[in-house]
Design an enzyme around this catalytic site. Sequence first.
Site, PDB file in Angstrom:
ATOM      1  N   CYS A   1      15.496   2.882 -39.590  1.00 34.48           N
ATOM      2  CA  CYS A   1      16.088   1.680 -40.191  1.00 34.48           C
ATOM      3  C   CYS A   1      17.577   1.470 -39.933  1.00 34.48           C
ATOM      4  O   CYS A   1      17.984   0.384 -39.548  1.00 34.48           O
ATOM      5  CB  CYS A   1      15.869   1.696 -41.693  1.00 34.48           C
ATOM      6  SG  CYS A   1      14.151   1.443 -42.134  1.00 34.48           S
TER       7      CYS A   1
ATOM      8  N   ASN B   1       5.873  -3.393 -37.055  1.00 36.36           N
ATOM      9  CA  ASN B   1       7.232  -2.934 -36.759  1.00 36.36           C
ATOM     10  C   ASN B   1       8.056  -4.013 -36.050  1.00 36.36           C
ATOM     11  O   ASN B   1       7.523  -4.929 -35.424  1.00 36.36           O
ATOM     12  CB  ASN B   1       7.246  -1.604 -36.011  1.00 36.36           C
ATOM     13  CG  ASN B   1       6.601  -1.705 -34.666  1.00 36.36           C
ATOM     14  OD1 ASN B   1       5.849  -2.632 -34.419  1.00 36.36           O
ATOM     15  ND2 ASN B   1       6.888  -0.761 -33.800  1.00 36.36           N
TER      16      ASN B   1
ATOM     17  N   LYS C   1      18.979   0.244 -36.470  1.00 34.64           N
ATOM     18  CA  LYS C   1      18.318  -1.023 -36.127  1.00 34.64           C
ATOM     19  C   LYS C   1      18.817  -2.162 -37.025  1.00 34.64           C
ATOM     20  O   LYS C   1      19.125  -3.259 -36.553  1.00 34.64           O
ATOM     21  CB  LYS C   1      16.806  -0.845 -36.293  1.00 34.64           C
ATOM     22  CG  LYS C   1      15.999  -2.090 -36.063  1.00 34.64           C
ATOM     23  CD  LYS C   1      14.551  -1.842 -36.375  1.00 34.64           C
ATOM     24  CE  LYS C   1      14.341  -1.820 -37.871  1.00 34.64           C
ATOM     25  NZ  LYS C   1      13.165  -2.491 -38.361  1.00 34.64           N
TER      26      LYS C   1
ATOM     27  N   ARG D   1      -5.678   5.323 -35.078  1.00 31.02           N
ATOM     28  CA  ARG D   1      -4.837   5.426 -36.258  1.00 31.02           C
ATOM     29  C   ARG D   1      -5.675   5.220 -37.533  1.00 31.02           C
ATOM     30  O   ARG D   1      -5.560   5.961 -38.495  1.00 31.02           O
ATOM     31  CB  ARG D   1      -3.757   4.340 -36.177  1.00 31.02           C
ATOM     32  CG  ARG D   1      -2.474   4.759 -36.813  1.00 31.02           C
ATOM     33  CD  ARG D   1      -1.237   4.403 -36.106  1.00 31.02           C
ATOM     34  NE  ARG D   1      -0.456   5.645 -36.015  1.00 31.02           N
ATOM     35  CZ  ARG D   1       0.510   5.980 -36.868  1.00 31.02           C
ATOM     36  NH1 ARG D   1       0.848   5.211 -37.872  1.00 31.02           N
ATOM     37  NH2 ARG D   1       1.154   7.112 -36.714  1.00 31.02           N
TER      38      ARG D   1
ATOM     39  N   LEU E   1      12.024   2.136 -49.916  1.00 29.40           N
ATOM     40  CA  LEU E   1      11.703   3.571 -50.001  1.00 29.40           C
ATOM     41  C   LEU E   1      12.368   4.337 -48.868  1.00 29.40           C
ATOM     42  O   LEU E   1      12.621   3.795 -47.792  1.00 29.40           O
ATOM     43  CB  LEU E   1      10.189   3.787 -49.959  1.00 29.40           C
ATOM     44  CG  LEU E   1       9.442   3.513 -48.658  1.00 29.40           C
ATOM     45  CD1 LEU E   1       9.535   4.662 -47.674  1.00 29.40           C
ATOM     46  CD2 LEU E   1       7.995   3.228 -48.954  1.00 29.40           C
ATOM     47  N   ALA E   2      12.670   5.601 -49.136  1.00 22.35           N
ATOM     48  CA  ALA E   2      13.178   6.480 -48.087  1.00 22.35           C
ATOM     49  C   ALA E   2      12.088   7.492 -47.761  1.00 22.35           C
ATOM     50  O   ALA E   2      11.324   7.906 -48.643  1.00 22.35           O
ATOM     51  CB  ALA E   2      14.453   7.188 -48.546  1.00 22.35           C
TER      52      ALA E   2
ATOM     53  N   ALA F   1      22.972  -1.233 -44.414  1.00 20.29           N
ATOM     54  CA  ALA F   1      24.308  -1.188 -43.802  1.00 20.29           C
ATOM     55  C   ALA F   1      25.287  -0.440 -44.711  1.00 20.29           C
ATOM     56  O   ALA F   1      26.081   0.377 -44.249  1.00 20.29           O
ATOM     57  CB  ALA F   1      24.805  -2.606 -43.534  1.00 20.29           C
TER      58      ALA F   1
HETATM   59  C1  UDX Z   1      16.588   4.516 -45.351  1.00 17.42           C
HETATM   60  C2  UDX Z   1      17.021   3.929 -46.705  1.00 17.42           C
HETATM   61  O1  UDX Z   1      17.499   4.979 -47.547  1.00 17.42           O
HETATM   62  C3  UDX Z   1      15.851   3.224 -47.356  1.00 17.42           C
HETATM   63  O2  UDX Z   1      16.251   2.604 -48.560  1.00 17.42           O
HETATM   64  C4  UDX Z   1      15.288   2.178 -46.408  1.00 17.42           C
HETATM   65  O3  UDX Z   1      14.147   1.571 -46.969  1.00 17.42           O
HETATM   66  C5  UDX Z   1      14.938   2.817 -45.080  1.00 17.42           C
HETATM   67  O4  UDX Z   1      16.059   3.498 -44.528  1.00 17.42           O
HETATM   68  P1  UDX Z   1      15.280   6.687 -44.558  1.00 17.42           P
HETATM   69  O5  UDX Z   1      15.745   6.316 -43.188  1.00 17.42           O
HETATM   70  O6  UDX Z   1      13.845   7.021 -44.736  1.00 17.42           O
HETATM   71  O7  UDX Z   1      15.617   5.522 -45.599  1.00 17.42           O
HETATM   72  O8  UDX Z   1      16.097   7.989 -45.048  1.00 17.42           O
HETATM   73  P2  UDX Z   1      17.532   8.243 -45.693  1.00 17.42           P
HETATM   74  O9  UDX Z   1      17.356   9.244 -46.771  1.00 17.42           O
HETATM   75  O10 UDX Z   1      18.224   7.013 -46.068  1.00 17.42           O
HETATM   76  O11 UDX Z   1      18.320   8.987 -44.521  1.00 17.42           O
HETATM   77  C6  UDX Z   1      18.710   8.341 -43.320  1.00 17.42           C
HETATM   78  C7  UDX Z   1      19.548   9.260 -42.470  1.00 17.42           C
HETATM   79  O12 UDX Z   1      20.809   9.482 -43.057  1.00 17.42           O
HETATM   80  C8  UDX Z   1      18.940  10.644 -42.254  1.00 17.42           C
HETATM   81  O13 UDX Z   1      19.134  11.032 -40.915  1.00 17.42           O
HETATM   82  C9  UDX Z   1      19.720  11.518 -43.211  1.00 17.42           C
HETATM   83  O14 UDX Z   1      19.760  12.857 -42.807  1.00 17.42           O
HETATM   84  C10 UDX Z   1      21.072  10.861 -43.135  1.00 17.42           C
HETATM   85  N1  UDX Z   1      21.922  11.116 -44.324  1.00 17.42           N
HETATM   86  C11 UDX Z   1      21.548  10.648 -45.543  1.00 17.42           C
HETATM   87  C12 UDX Z   1      23.118  11.803 -44.177  1.00 17.42           C
HETATM   88  O15 UDX Z   1      23.478  12.221 -43.069  1.00 17.42           O
HETATM   89  N2  UDX Z   1      23.900  12.009 -45.284  1.00 17.42           N
HETATM   90  C13 UDX Z   1      23.550  11.558 -46.522  1.00 17.42           C
HETATM   91  O16 UDX Z   1      24.329  11.780 -47.471  1.00 17.42           O
HETATM   92  C14 UDX Z   1      22.336  10.857 -46.657  1.00 17.42           C
END
Ligand code: UDX
Length: 447
Positions: free
Chosen positions: A258, A74, A261, A22, A149-150, A207
């Site tokens: 996230c 993790n 979990k 990695r 962050l997402a 949540a």
């Molecule tokens: C999430 C949180 O947004 C972030 O703040 C945290 O730090 C980590 O978890 P992430 O999992 O990277 O981030 O992506 P996110 O954009 O939140 O999407 C999560 C899931 O929800 C995806 O599968 C996405 O497709 C889905 N989603 C999101 C929907 O189905 N509808 C929406 O309106 C938004």
Amino acid sequence: MAVIADHCPEIQVTVVDLNEQRIAAWNDADLSRLPVYEPGLDAVVGRARGRNLHFSTEVDAAIAAADMVFLAVNTPTKTRGLGAGQASDLRWIEASARQVATAARGHTIVVEKSTLPVRTAETVTAILGAAQADGQGKTFSVLSNPEFLAEGTAIADLESPDRVLIGGEDAGAIEALAGVYGQWVPDERILRTNVWSSELSKLTANAFLAQRISSINAIAALCEATGAAVREVARAIGTDSRIGPKFLQAGPGFGGSCFQKDILNLVYLCRHYGLEEPAAYWEQVVMLNSWQQQRIARLVVRNLFGTVTGKRLAVLGFAFKADTNDTREAPAIRICRDLIEEGATLAIVDPKVEPEQIARDLGCSPGGGAASLSGEGGWVPAASPEEAARGADAVLILTEWGAYRQLDWVAIAAVMRHPAWLFDARAVADAAAARAAGLNVWRVGEG
Ligand code: UDX
């Protein structure tokens, strides 16, 4: 860490990991081969690497030299023992804390970056406290600094975060970390809290976000049954400033490392403190999400005359969302497994996910290329949506990749077996064009 290094040229940032492969990948001269695909990350790493951003397997040396250590290991859901299926597995956090306790020199600020169950800081503090007491002059301060962050928008989220959260007891340590972020984040966006509030805020934010998705997906099902359109409903409620327009996109259910979990963790915590109703309340968000995934697989089967055995289905998108190669908890995994179980042969394509990853996620190697009536389902990788659609009875869109908005439905319909279907679980495709090309179209949340 790359963004911190980018904004703070006077700070030396060393990212360490035990995994040599990695680290070698992070040091790869070819920036397109970094182990994580994230738009804009290659440019940031390109600017900072070798200057004040370093990737190394020399864990002890890096800890010894550091004023501040971020724990970013993790914390997956436990698969066995007490709390299996819900509680976080903290073995890597504990191991890292022990390594920091042994290797640190002088005063070290330890920052929990991993998402942790509330009161984990206590564990870390206890381990570090034992090292502090052994008389070698080591001292530690523990901070909680969860990351919001997402994926897919990580760089933009880090460049201008809605807020940075720092939880701790030691004001000096809090200000030291606030000073790092303060290089580019306005001070009013740096929130200081106690450690427990900080840890719980991360679980709560996830949540609430996941709850919005389960809520809109529940309404999507009702829209399909009644003839309402979920996107119209989302727009109508999203203009209420108290509700807001974001996170109201109906889809195949949430994925990612996230949401599930963290909610399960919250459920476990509630139960641990004897709060059965709050536990059941949050658990329902995850249950609705699983239901949505199963519902999509079932309605595909139902619309294809009740059977997909021996049929080829094109699956467009495997990542849990667009602009990432991450497949953790991707809704595509559950939906594809269910369809393979039903005897379908899936032709799967994703712009960023490697076939090896798909094989790991589905628990079976590619095979069963020639659709047969033997009843054995399987999957094959495809290089393009058109190739996936060749001979298929249906196209399923499971990730909202930008390219899927501009598919050539005439060309795709021409190579499919008819009657043919488009099942658009993300409502991204040009449904009118697909219908005009002769396909039956199902879109999530539309009657
Ligand atoms: C999430 C949180 O947004 C972030 O703040 C945290 O730090 C980590 O978890 P992430 O999992 O990277 O981030 O992506 P996110 O954009 O939140 O999407 C999560 C899931 O929800 C995806 O599968 C996405 O497709 C889905 N989603 C999101 C929907 O189905 N509808 C929406 O309106 C938004």
